[in-house]
Design a protein around this motif. Structure first.
Motif, short mmCIF file in Angstrom:
data_model
loop_
_atom_site.label_atom_id
_atom_site.label_comp_id
_atom_site.label_asym_id
_atom_site.label_seq_id
_atom_site.Cartn_x
_atom_site.Cartn_y
_atom_site.Cartn_z
N ILE A 85 0.86 -1.17 0.00
CA ILE A 85 0.00 0.00 0.00
C ILE A 85 0.90 1.22 0.00
O ILE A 85 1.83 1.32 0.81
CB ILE A 85 -0.93 0.04 1.23
N GLY A 86 0.65 2.15 -0.92
CA GLY A 86 1.46 3.35 -0.98
C GLY A 86 0.62 4.56 -1.38
O GLY A 86 -0.46 4.43 -1.96
N GLY A 87 1.12 5.75 -1.08
CA GLY A 87 0.39 6.94 -1.45
C GLY A 87 1.21 8.19 -1.27
O GLY A 87 2.23 8.22 -0.55
N TYR A 88 0.78 9.24 -1.96
CA TYR A 88 1.42 10.56 -1.83
C TYR A 88 0.36 11.62 -2.08
O TYR A 88 -0.56 11.43 -2.90
CB TYR A 88 2.55 10.74 -2.84
N SER A 89 0.44 12.74 -1.36
CA SER A 89 -0.48 13.84 -1.60
C SER A 89 0.25 15.18 -1.50
O SER A 89 1.19 15.34 -0.69
CB SER A 89 -1.64 13.82 -0.59
N TYR A 90 -0.19 16.09 -2.34
CA TYR A 90 0.25 17.48 -2.27
C TYR A 90 -0.99 18.34 -2.13
O TYR A 90 -1.98 18.15 -2.85
CB TYR A 90 1.01 17.90 -3.52
N ASN A 91 -0.96 19.28 -1.18
CA ASN A 91 -2.10 20.17 -0.97
C ASN A 91 -1.61 21.58 -0.69
O ASN A 91 -0.64 21.78 0.05
CB ASN A 91 -2.98 19.68 0.19
N HIS A 92 -2.30 22.56 -1.27
CA HIS A 92 -2.01 23.97 -1.02
C HIS A 92 -3.35 24.67 -0.77
O HIS A 92 -4.14 24.87 -1.70
CB HIS A 92 -1.29 24.59 -2.21
N THR A 93 -3.62 24.99 0.48
CA THR A 93 -4.87 25.66 0.85
C THR A 93 -4.52 27.03 1.41
O THR A 93 -3.79 27.14 2.41
CB THR A 93 -5.64 24.86 1.91
N SER A 94 -5.01 28.10 0.78
CA SER A 94 -4.60 29.46 1.15
C SER A 94 -5.76 30.43 1.01
O SER A 94 -6.78 30.15 0.35
CB SER A 94 -3.42 29.92 0.28
N TYR A 95 -5.60 31.60 1.64
CA TYR A 95 -6.53 32.70 1.44
C TYR A 95 -6.22 33.35 0.09
O TYR A 95 -5.12 33.86 -0.13
CB TYR A 95 -6.38 33.74 2.55
N THR A 96 -7.18 33.32 -0.81
CA THR A 96 -6.99 33.99 -2.11
C THR A 96 -7.76 35.31 -2.19
O THR A 96 -7.65 36.02 -3.18
CB THR A 96 -7.43 33.06 -3.26
N LYS A 97 -8.54 35.61 -1.14
CA LYS A 97 -9.21 36.91 -1.02
C LYS A 97 -9.58 37.09 0.43
O LYS A 97 -10.22 36.22 1.03
CB LYS A 97 -10.44 36.99 -1.91
N SER A 98 -9.15 38.19 1.05
CA SER A 98 -9.46 38.43 2.45
C SER A 98 -9.25 39.89 2.77
O SER A 98 -8.36 40.54 2.21
CB SER A 98 -8.59 37.57 3.36
N ASN A 99 -10.09 40.43 3.68
CA ASN A 99 -9.90 41.82 4.10
C ASN A 99 -9.11 41.92 5.41
O ASN A 99 -8.85 43.01 5.89
CB ASN A 99 -11.25 42.52 4.26
N ILE A 100 -8.78 40.74 6.00
CA ILE A 100 -8.06 40.73 7.27
C ILE A 100 -6.71 40.03 7.15
O ILE A 100 -5.68 40.53 7.59
CB ILE A 100 -8.91 40.07 8.38
N TYR A 101 -6.72 38.83 6.54
CA TYR A 101 -5.50 38.04 6.46
C TYR A 101 -4.75 38.31 5.16
O TYR A 101 -5.34 38.73 4.16
CB TYR A 101 -5.84 36.55 6.57
N GLU A 102 -3.47 38.04 5.20
CA GLU A 102 -2.63 38.26 4.03
C GLU A 102 -3.03 37.31 2.90
O GLU A 102 -3.11 36.10 3.11
CB GLU A 102 -1.17 38.04 4.40
N VAL A 103 -3.31 37.87 1.73
CA VAL A 103 -3.67 37.05 0.58
C VAL A 103 -2.48 36.17 0.20
O VAL A 103 -1.35 36.64 0.09
CB VAL A 103 -4.10 37.93 -0.61
#
Length: 806
Positions: free
Chosen positions: A667-685
């Motif tokens: 059994i094998g596996g690999y994952s890549y994930n990039h989850t980010s704010y792409t629009k926000s009035n408070i946090y850095e985009v």
């Protein structure tokens, strides 16, 4: 004397006198079949100790036959008289048995082991059960192969769970790419996530019914572990976009059998367990199964312990040739010490011993959880089926402890407060599904039409925290700790009823042999109420909100050959928001759009499955606070929100799983994930969301000797990699007034780590002994929630499990 009977609730109040009813049904059916037929049952084993699923059992000279289930058991109704039965499986020597079947009686064969056919061994590449792309998943509701669906699906079966000695659900995640632990708040639960989104209780199911994962689920009762990644809103309503987990428990069987066992491990870990099944009074119409276990353990964390009891009884009624009734229940009592980890100082992880516990000796977290599920399945024909499901779950949690370690001074001093919490929840579900297959001209259809309705009644008393004492997290001897448990007074009592109803339709359309189109839509309506009583002034506040949403799904599958498919799909899901809009009204749900493409392959005649999936998920209506300098700001509602933010998740997943071949399995596996704010009035985009590793990888390799004097010896190795993550609190760029601020919030970087586990086992006749050494290199890392629950992972530990097959 009055006749006693067992009454089981079915779908919110319908009660059935099961014993009386089952006997009447059994006697009526038996009058017809007992004159001419009997029943043959047995269990098949393979010489290499692999699961003997799909072994053929045929009555020679007739068209009668069956195949074995996942545990090698079979049950066959055959004509009375002397019969020759052929037991066949690819790569194994066929065995012929002569048995006498008597009318109305059951004959059970002794366990039969099939020997390998050495003459065919060089030509055979596939041995074992169906691939992950062939076996339908219960959570999918539609009985079609995952290969035909435009979605990433992974199933981990019982054989793998036993080989790896899975103790917690998180242990099974070492076999699934892109699903990971995002936190273990208080050490009392495992918070899981996938594709950047939390998989909370709304995304966790047991036998198709939502399951409150505030307590650690029991793994010894699992028959399989199903993961359906991506959006499943069309099937289950407002579930998070990352995917769902379905825990499938072991089912009743008409063959007598089971196992008893004992697991012991480091830190005084003891866990006896039993699993028994069979026919009730040798009936051909009622079967049972009972799983039970007790667990008692200390911990590598000083002063932390656990104690739990679990029982999972179930009954299967063969009401007729076309109707089955499955009744499943379980009860869990879990007592453990709440543990918020080692603490932080100014968003820095503290360099203290891994075993240091910062809570009081009297702290406790007690949970009682009860569930009951009834599933009535009626086969209208060979291609149409009706399924009626009713479920109930009761969850009661009570916790007393000191507060989470917040506000620790640079010298390590921390003023603790005492606190308490309680949750009482009742959950009810009713569901009707109709599935069928038919053709219109040259098009084939596999249709699912369903209705569901569920409700939550949740009550959460809250307690007023009180100042308790002072400790130093760097030197516990600096101050004398209090030992008494203070009395806490009730501050408020909140009641939150939720009512939800949904209707859905889905059609898998076959356009010839190579093209399939999946189309469907769901409509969900939900009412959410709140009623709060403040004990200080006995004031009561109430509110109610109404939400609804459509959840469409569209997918295309192309299969150039029968064992490969290329797919693309679009689906959406929704999440409810608790805030108010600029006019003081209820904030509408946020809708998430998901696009997914992938390739599924069964290679080398099915010996190896290799699947690759890429996805792109956008929440372009994330709730965010309306700033004071915004044109949307309304001073009458200064805490109002708007759906103006955006979060984007994108990534790639690879899952590889082999069938057992010449003793080897992979059994094998690999994952890549990039989850980010792409629009926000408070946090850095562009800034990343917390808890989500960019990279994860897993590899498990097992080998079983099936020849020589060491036949039955097993060895395994598992590696699990988790990339860099961040906890703490996301840094704000501006304040609520819209002006730049020097934010005191900070993120806490968590370094990557790789954990290695090794195991060895030996099976001799009915006895199996397995040893497991986890975290082989004694790697140190953490699971974290915000900046106040930094929990070290367990150090190197040894476990031994001895089982006896009944």
């Amino acid at each position: 004397m009055a006749t006693r009977f067992l009454s089981i609730p079915l779908l919110f109040g319908l009660s059935l006198p099961l014993t009386t009813w089952a006997q009447a049904t059994s006697h009526a059916a038996a009058r017809h079949v007992q004159q001419e037929t009997g029943t043959l049952t047995g269990r098949i084993q393979l010489a290499d100790e692999q699961a003997a699923e799909s072994v053929s059992v045929l009555v020679k000279g007739t068209s009668l036959g069956t195949t074995t289930d996942a545990e090698g058991n079979f049950r066959l109704q055959a004509p009375a008289g002397w019969l020759t039965v052929a037991v066949t499986h690819v790569g194994y020597v066929t065995q012929l048995l002569t048995v006498q079947i008597k009318a109305g009686e059951a004959v059970t064969l002794p366990p039969l082991t099939l020997a390998k056919d050495q003459r065919q061994l060089s030509e055979v590449t596939v041995m074992g059960n169906r691939t992950i792309n062939e076996k339908p998943v219960a959570a999918g509701k539609l009985p079609v192969r995952p290969l035909d669906l435009p979605q990433s699906i992974v199933t981990i079966d019982q054989r793998v769970l036993e080989q790896q000695q899975v103790l917690r659900v998180s242990d099974a995640l070492a076999n699934v790419s892109g699903v990971y632990v995002m936190g273990t708040t208080g050490g009392t639960q495992e918070e899981l996530a996938s594709r950047g989104f939390s998989m909370g209780s709304n995304n966790t199911f047991k036998n198709g019914v939502r399951y409150n994962n505030g307590a650690l689920p029991e793994a010894t009762a699992l028959e399989s572990f199903e993961v359906m990644k991506g959006s499943n809103a069309i099937l289950y309503g407002n579930v998070a976009a990352g995917g769902i987990i379905n825990l499938v428990t072991k089912k009743p069987r008409f063959q007598q059998g089971g196992q008893v066992g004992m697991r012991v491990g480091s830190y005084d870990f003891y866990k006896p367990f039993v699993d028994v099944y069979g026919a009730v009074n040798n009936s051909e119409h009622v079967a049972y199964r009972v799983n039970a276990t007790y667990e008692n353990a200390r911990s590598f964390r000083q002063g932390v312990s656990s104690n739990r009891f679990y029982v999972n009884p179930s009954l299967l009624f063969k009401v007729g040739q076309k109707t089955d009734l499955l009744v499943e229940g379980d009860y869990l009592h879990d007592e453990r010490t709440p543990d918020y980890g080692i603490g932080t100082i100014n968003y820095r992880i503290v360099d203290v011993p891994r075993s240091r516990f910062l809570g009081p000796k009297w702290a406790y977290n007690n949970t009682d959880q009860t569930s009951l599920t009834t599933t009535l399945t009626h086969r209208l024909s060979d291609t149409w089926q009706v399924r009626l499901l009713g479920g109930y779950q009761g969850y009661d949690n009570d916790q007393r402890s000191t507060s989470r370690p917040i506000g620790v001074l640079e010298n390590g001093d921390w003023s603790r407060s005492a606190q308490g919490s309680q949750t009482m929840q009742d959950y009810f579900l009713g569901e009707l599904d109709v599935t069928g297959k038919f053709k219109t001209f040259f098009l084939g259809h596999a249709v699912l039409v369903g209705l569901d309705a569920d409700k939550y009644n949740t009550t959460t008393p809250s307690y007023t925290a009180v100042a308790y004492d002072k400790i130093n997290i760097l030197d516990l001897d600096k101050y004398k700790q209090r030992a008494d448990m203070p009395a806490l007074s009730l501050a408020s009592r909140n009641h939150t009823p939720i009512r939800r109803v949904g209707a859905y339709v889905q059609d898998l359309i076959s356009v010839g042999e190579k093209v399939k189109v999946l189309a469907g839509v769901r409509y969900t309506y939900q009412e959410t109420g709140t009623k709060s009583l403040a004990y200080k002034d006995y004031s009561i506040t109430q509110s109610k909100r109404y939400d609804d949403a459509f959840s469409p799904r569209l997918g295309l599958v192309y299969q150039p050959i029968k064992t490969s498919s290329v797919f693309a799909s679009y689906s959406n899901s929704f999440v409810l928001n608790t805030g108010i809009d600029r006019n003081g009204g209820a904030l509408p749900p946020s809708t998430l759009n998901q696009f997914e493409v992938g390739v599924k392959n069964d290679l080398f005649n099915g010996a190896l499955s290799a699947n690759v999936t890429a996805y792109h998920i956008v929440n372009d209506g994330q709730a965010q606070t309306i700033l004071q300098n915004s044109p949307s700001f309304n001073s009458d509602f200064p805490n109002a929100q708007e759906l103006a933010g955006e979060v984007t998740s994108k990534g790639l997943e690879v899952d590889i799983l082999s069938k057992p071949y010449q003793g080897w399995s992979l059994i094998g596996g690999y994952s890549y994930n990039h989850t980010s704010y792409t629009k926000s009035n408070i946090y850095e985009v562009g800034s990343l969301l917390r808890y989500n590793p960019n990279h994860t990888a897993n590899l498990s390799l097992f080998y079983t000797l099936d020849h020589s004097i060491l036949r039955g010896l097993q060895a395994g190795f598992t590696a699990y990699y988790v990339g860099e993550r961040q906890a703490g609190r996301s840094t704000r760029q501006v304040g609520s007034n819209g002006q730049p601020i020097n934010d005191t919030f900070k993120l806490i970087p968590l370094s990557s780590y790789t954990q290695f586990d090794a195991s060895v086992g030996y099976a001799y006749q009915r006895l199996t002994l397995r040893l497991k050494l986890s975290n082989l290199l004694d790697k140190l890392s953490y699971n974290a929630h915000d900046d106040n629950s930094i929990n070290p992972i367990a150090p190197r530990q040894l476990a031994a499990t001895l089982t006896y097959q009944l």
